[in-house]
Design a protein around this motif. Structure first.
Motif, mmCIF file in Angstrom:
data_model
loop_
_atom_site.group_PDB
_atom_site.id
_atom_site.type_symbol
_atom_site.label_atom_id
_atom_site.label_comp_id
_atom_site.label_asym_id
_atom_site.label_seq_id
_atom_site.Cartn_x
_atom_site.Cartn_y
_atom_site.Cartn_z
ATOM 1 N N VAL A 150 0.510 4.690 4.558
ATOM 2 C CA VAL A 150 1.461 4.151 3.571
ATOM 3 C C VAL A 150 2.822 3.894 4.224
ATOM 4 O O VAL A 150 3.451 2.863 3.990
ATOM 5 C CB VAL A 150 1.595 5.102 2.365
ATOM 6 C CG1 VAL A 150 2.700 4.650 1.424
ATOM 7 C CG2 VAL A 150 0.260 5.199 1.631
ATOM 8 N N LEU A 171 -4.177 2.693 -0.751
ATOM 9 C CA LEU A 171 -3.319 1.506 -0.835
ATOM 10 C C LEU A 171 -3.568 0.680 -2.098
ATOM 11 O O LEU A 171 -2.981 -0.396 -2.240
ATOM 12 C CB LEU A 171 -3.525 0.631 0.405
ATOM 13 C CG LEU A 171 -3.092 1.273 1.721
ATOM 14 C CD1 LEU A 171 -3.551 0.434 2.904
ATOM 15 C CD2 LEU A 171 -1.581 1.481 1.758
ATOM 16 N N GLN A 197 -0.978 -1.767 -4.061
ATOM 17 C CA GLN A 197 0.183 -2.119 -3.226
ATOM 18 C C GLN A 197 0.302 -3.640 -3.145
ATOM 19 O O GLN A 197 -0.650 -4.325 -2.780
ATOM 20 C CB GLN A 197 0.026 -1.548 -1.811
ATOM 21 C CG GLN A 197 0.095 -0.049 -1.756
ATOM 22 C CD GLN A 197 1.461 0.445 -1.300
ATOM 23 O OE1 GLN A 197 2.370 -0.320 -1.048
ATOM 24 N NE2 GLN A 197 1.583 1.743 -1.196
#
Length: 194
Positions: free
Chosen positions: A35, A61, A64
């Protein structure tokens, strides 16, 4: 014409030397390295492709913005094989490459490398520190020549990133050593935490 630039983050390795998934280790900012690396790349405006077949990375993720997680179509066979999934023959594109196990990289160093590359976009720019190249941190233009050279390196059964570099034009960019610390083993991690 300026080349479009995206980032690729290598996170598909087995982390055998570390003994646990390096991408999920905690960065100094509290995030998993995966991240933190994505946030760093997004902070300079780059769309990020994460090359990883680990389901935990996709989960980490999820949601995102500006991030694509792409599984390699085979068992992890090294970063050059992984990069072959995204390097195209288009002359108007390029990729910034970064390994997930370089947690000391600062935004200012990343920005400097990008500015330097923009001065000669047709040539790869490879990070250098401590008198040696760190080729997984660099900018690599797409195009027929670079794609052909990559295919040749893989076809000869070596699949070495340095073997590919011997076939393409590149220059180097000197980075502070602390930005390029590569963490592969538990003792590397312990040294980083001191």
């Amino acid at each position: 014409m300026s080349r479009s630039l995206r980032a690729v983050l290598f996170a598909g390795g087995a982390s055998q030397r570390m003994g646990s998934d390096k991408a999920l280790l905690r960065h100094a900012n509290g995030d998993p390295w995966l991240v933190a690396s994505v946030k760093l790349l997004r902070s300079v405006g780059l769309e990020v492709w994460v090359l990883s077949g680990h389901a935990s990375h996709r989960d980490c993720l999820a949601g995102q913005s500006g991030v694509t997680v792409q599984a390699e179509p085979w068992a992890p066979a090294g970063p050059l094989q992984a990069f072959s999934c995204v390097l195209s023959e288009r002359e108007d594109e390029a990729w910034l490459t970064l390994p997930v196990d370089m947690p000391g990289l600062r935004r200012s160093t990343l920005q400097s490398l990008l500015r330097h590359w923009r001065q000669a976009e047709s040539q790869a720019l490879v990070a250098e520190g401590d008198d040696r190249l760190q080729p997984l941190f660099g900018v690599y233009p797409c195009g027929a020549h670079n794609r052909c050279a990559l295919d040749q390196e893989l076809a000869q059964g070596r699949g070495r990133w340095f073997g590919w570099l011997e076939r393409i034009p590149y220059s180097t960019f000197l980075c502070p050593d602390r930005d390029l610390i590569n963490v592969n083993r538990p003792d590397d991690l312990a040294a980083l935490m001191r």
